[in-house]
Design a protein around this motif. Structure first.
Motif, PDB file in Angstrom:
ATOM      1  N   ALA A  42       0.831  -1.214   0.000  1.00  0.00           N
ATOM      2  CA  ALA A  42       0.000   0.000   0.000  1.00  0.00           C
ATOM      3  C   ALA A  42       0.861   1.258   0.000  1.00  0.00           C
ATOM      4  O   ALA A  42       0.585   2.206  -0.744  1.00  0.00           O
ATOM      5  CB  ALA A  42      -0.936  -0.007   1.204  1.00  0.00           C
ATOM      6  N   ALA A  43       1.899   1.245   0.815  1.00  0.00           N
ATOM      7  CA  ALA A  43       2.784   2.425   0.863  1.00  0.00           C
ATOM      8  C   ALA A  43       3.483   2.636  -0.477  1.00  0.00           C
ATOM      9  O   ALA A  43       3.548   3.759  -0.991  1.00  0.00           O
ATOM     10  CB  ALA A  43       3.805   2.262   1.974  1.00  0.00           C
ATOM     11  N   LEU A  44       4.006   1.566  -1.060  1.00  0.00           N
ATOM     12  CA  LEU A  44       4.666   1.701  -2.362  1.00  0.00           C
ATOM     13  C   LEU A  44       3.689   2.171  -3.421  1.00  0.00           C
ATOM     14  O   LEU A  44       4.038   3.021  -4.259  1.00  0.00           O
ATOM     15  CB  LEU A  44       5.295   0.374  -2.794  1.00  0.00           C
ATOM     16  N   SER A  45       2.488   1.660  -3.407  1.00  0.00           N
ATOM     17  CA  SER A  45       1.474   2.067  -4.387  1.00  0.00           C
ATOM     18  C   SER A  45       1.163   3.551  -4.261  1.00  0.00           C
ATOM     19  O   SER A  45       1.053   4.257  -5.257  1.00  0.00           O
ATOM     20  CB  SER A  45       0.190   1.257  -4.206  1.00  0.00           C
ATOM     21  N   ARG A  46       1.018   4.016  -3.020  1.00  0.00           N
ATOM     22  CA  ARG A  46       0.761   5.446  -2.806  1.00  0.00           C
ATOM     23  C   ARG A  46       1.917   6.287  -3.331  1.00  0.00           C
ATOM     24  O   ARG A  46       1.732   7.301  -3.980  1.00  0.00           O
ATOM     25  CB  ARG A  46       0.571   5.733  -1.313  1.00  0.00           C
ATOM     26  N   TRP A  47       3.137   5.848  -3.019  1.00  0.00           N
ATOM     27  CA  TRP A  47       4.308   6.632  -3.380  1.00  0.00           C
ATOM     28  C   TRP A  47       4.562   6.630  -4.880  1.00  0.00           C
ATOM     29  O   TRP A  47       5.087   7.591  -5.419  1.00  0.00           O
ATOM     30  CB  TRP A  47       5.530   6.153  -2.626  1.00  0.00           C
ATOM     31  N   VAL A  48       4.205   5.551  -5.558  1.00  0.00           N
ATOM     32  CA  VAL A  48       4.388   5.491  -7.008  1.00  0.00           C
ATOM     33  C   VAL A  48       3.522   6.545  -7.680  1.00  0.00           C
ATOM     34  O   VAL A  48       3.924   7.163  -8.654  1.00  0.00           O
ATOM     35  CB  VAL A  48       4.064   4.077  -7.540  1.00  0.00           C
ATOM     36  N   HIS A  49       2.329   6.759  -7.142  1.00  0.00           N
ATOM     37  CA  HIS A  49       1.391   7.711  -7.740  1.00  0.00           C
ATOM     38  C   HIS A  49       1.488   9.102  -7.127  1.00  0.00           C
ATOM     39  O   HIS A  49       0.744   9.985  -7.496  1.00  0.00           O
ATOM     40  CB  HIS A  49      -0.041   7.177  -7.604  1.00  0.00           C
ATOM     41  N   ASP A  50       2.389   9.277  -6.210  1.00  0.00           N
ATOM     42  CA  ASP A  50       2.524  10.543  -5.495  1.00  0.00           C
ATOM     43  C   ASP A  50       3.857  11.173  -5.854  1.00  0.00           C
ATOM     44  O   ASP A  50       4.904  10.560  -5.730  1.00  0.00           O
ATOM     45  CB  ASP A  50       2.453  10.268  -3.986  1.00  0.00           C
ATOM     46  N   SER A  51       3.820  12.404  -6.301  1.00  0.00           N
ATOM     47  CA  SER A  51       5.063  13.076  -6.715  1.00  0.00           C
ATOM     48  C   SER A  51       5.910  13.507  -5.523  1.00  0.00           C
ATOM     49  O   SER A  51       6.960  14.110  -5.698  1.00  0.00           O
ATOM     50  CB  SER A  51       4.730  14.304  -7.566  1.00  0.00           C
ATOM     51  N   LYS A  52       5.472  13.201  -4.304  1.00  0.00           N
ATOM     52  CA  LYS A  52       6.193  13.627  -3.110  1.00  0.00           C
ATOM     53  C   LYS A  52       7.134  12.559  -2.569  1.00  0.00           C
ATOM     54  O   LYS A  52       7.645  12.677  -1.469  1.00  0.00           O
ATOM     55  CB  LYS A  52       5.193  14.005  -2.019  1.00  0.00           C
ATOM     56  N   THR A  53       7.391  11.507  -3.328  1.00  0.00           N
ATOM     57  CA  THR A  53       8.220  10.415  -2.830  1.00  0.00           C
ATOM     58  C   THR A  53       9.624  10.882  -2.471  1.00  0.00           C
ATOM     59  O   THR A  53      10.124  10.587  -1.390  1.00  0.00           O
ATOM     60  CB  THR A  53       8.289   9.278  -3.862  1.00  0.00           C
ATOM     61  N   ALA A  54      10.280  11.603  -3.361  1.00  0.00           N
ATOM     62  CA  ALA A  54      11.641  12.076  -3.083  1.00  0.00           C
ATOM     63  C   ALA A  54      11.679  12.981  -1.851  1.00  0.00           C
ATOM     64  O   ALA A  54      12.526  12.787  -0.981  1.00  0.00           O
ATOM     65  CB  ALA A  54      12.229  12.774  -4.300  1.00  0.00           C
ATOM     66  N   PRO A  55      10.776  13.947  -1.736  1.00  0.00           N
ATOM     67  CA  PRO A  55      10.788  14.763  -0.514  1.00  0.00           C
ATOM     68  C   PRO A  55      10.552  13.948   0.755  1.00  0.00           C
ATOM     69  O   PRO A  55      11.092  14.271   1.802  1.00  0.00           O
ATOM     70  CB  PRO A  55       9.656  15.769  -0.736  1.00  0.00           C
ATOM     71  N   PHE A  57      11.633  10.893   1.283  1.00  0.00           N
ATOM     72  CA  PHE A  57      12.930  10.301   1.604  1.00  0.00           C
ATOM     73  C   PHE A  57      13.832  11.340   2.262  1.00  0.00           C
ATOM     74  O   PHE A  57      14.501  11.056   3.254  1.00  0.00           O
ATOM     75  CB  PHE A  57      13.623   9.762   0.352  1.00  0.00           C
ATOM     76  N   VAL A  58      13.855  12.528   1.697  1.00  0.00           N
ATOM     77  CA  VAL A  58      14.705  13.585   2.245  1.00  0.00           C
ATOM     78  C   VAL A  58      14.262  13.925   3.663  1.00  0.00           C
ATOM     79  O   VAL A  58      15.083  13.999   4.581  1.00  0.00           O
ATOM     80  CB  VAL A  58      14.673  14.838   1.344  1.00  0.00           C
ATOM     81  N   LYS A  59      12.959  14.106   3.863  1.00  0.00           N
ATOM     82  CA  LYS A  59      12.448  14.439   5.192  1.00  0.00           C
ATOM     83  C   LYS A  59      12.782  13.333   6.187  1.00  0.00           C
ATOM     84  O   LYS A  59      13.236  13.610   7.303  1.00  0.00           O
ATOM     85  CB  LYS A  59      10.937  14.641   5.136  1.00  0.00           C
ATOM     86  N   TYR A  60      12.568  12.102   5.789  1.00  0.00           N
ATOM     87  CA  TYR A  60      12.860  10.973   6.674  1.00  0.00           C
ATOM     88  C   TYR A  60      14.336  10.972   7.065  1.00  0.00           C
ATOM     89  O   TYR A  60      14.677  10.819   8.237  1.00  0.00           O
ATOM     90  CB  TYR A  60      12.495   9.656   5.988  1.00  0.00           C
ATOM     91  N   ASN A  61      15.214  11.157   6.085  1.00  0.00           N
ATOM     92  CA  ASN A  61      16.645  11.128   6.370  1.00  0.00           C
ATOM     93  C   ASN A  61      17.094  12.310   7.208  1.00  0.00           C
ATOM     94  O   ASN A  61      17.957  12.162   8.075  1.00  0.00           O
ATOM     95  CB  ASN A  61      17.443  11.037   5.072  1.00  0.00           C
TER      96      ASN A  61
END
Length: 96
Positions: A42-55, A57-61
């Protein structure tokens, strides 16, 4: 990790072992070290369709780095306090 089809899909998405670990840590909101496959998908599916994936990762890191920095600061502070106490004790012992 051991599923060849899963490995193939990760390669297609250009996700390596460290990326996979970060994904897992991001999805494992309870910190128990386990997630259901449905949660992961579910998380991967959301992130694939969401342009906020890279941000994300940055926020998490950044947040993880800040947490690690705070833990390091506390450890160093404790060590300096212990060293200061030992020096004070040594100084007192030498004066006596």
């Amino acid at each position: 990790r051991k599923d060849p089809e899963f490995q193939s899909r990760l390669r297609v998405m250009d996700i390596d072992e460290s990326d996979l670990r970060q994904l897992f840590d991001m999805i494992d909101s309870t910190g128990e070290g386990e997630i259901e496959s449905s949660e992961f998908i579910a998380a991967l599916s959301r992130w694939v369709h969401d342009s906020k994936t890279a941000p994300r990762f940055v926020k998490y890191n950044v947040l993880r780095s800040l947490q690690m920095q705070e833990e390091l600061y506390e450890t160093v502070h404790e060590q300096f306090e212990m060293l200061s106490s030992r020096l004070d004790y040594s100084d007192y012992a030498l004066e006596s």
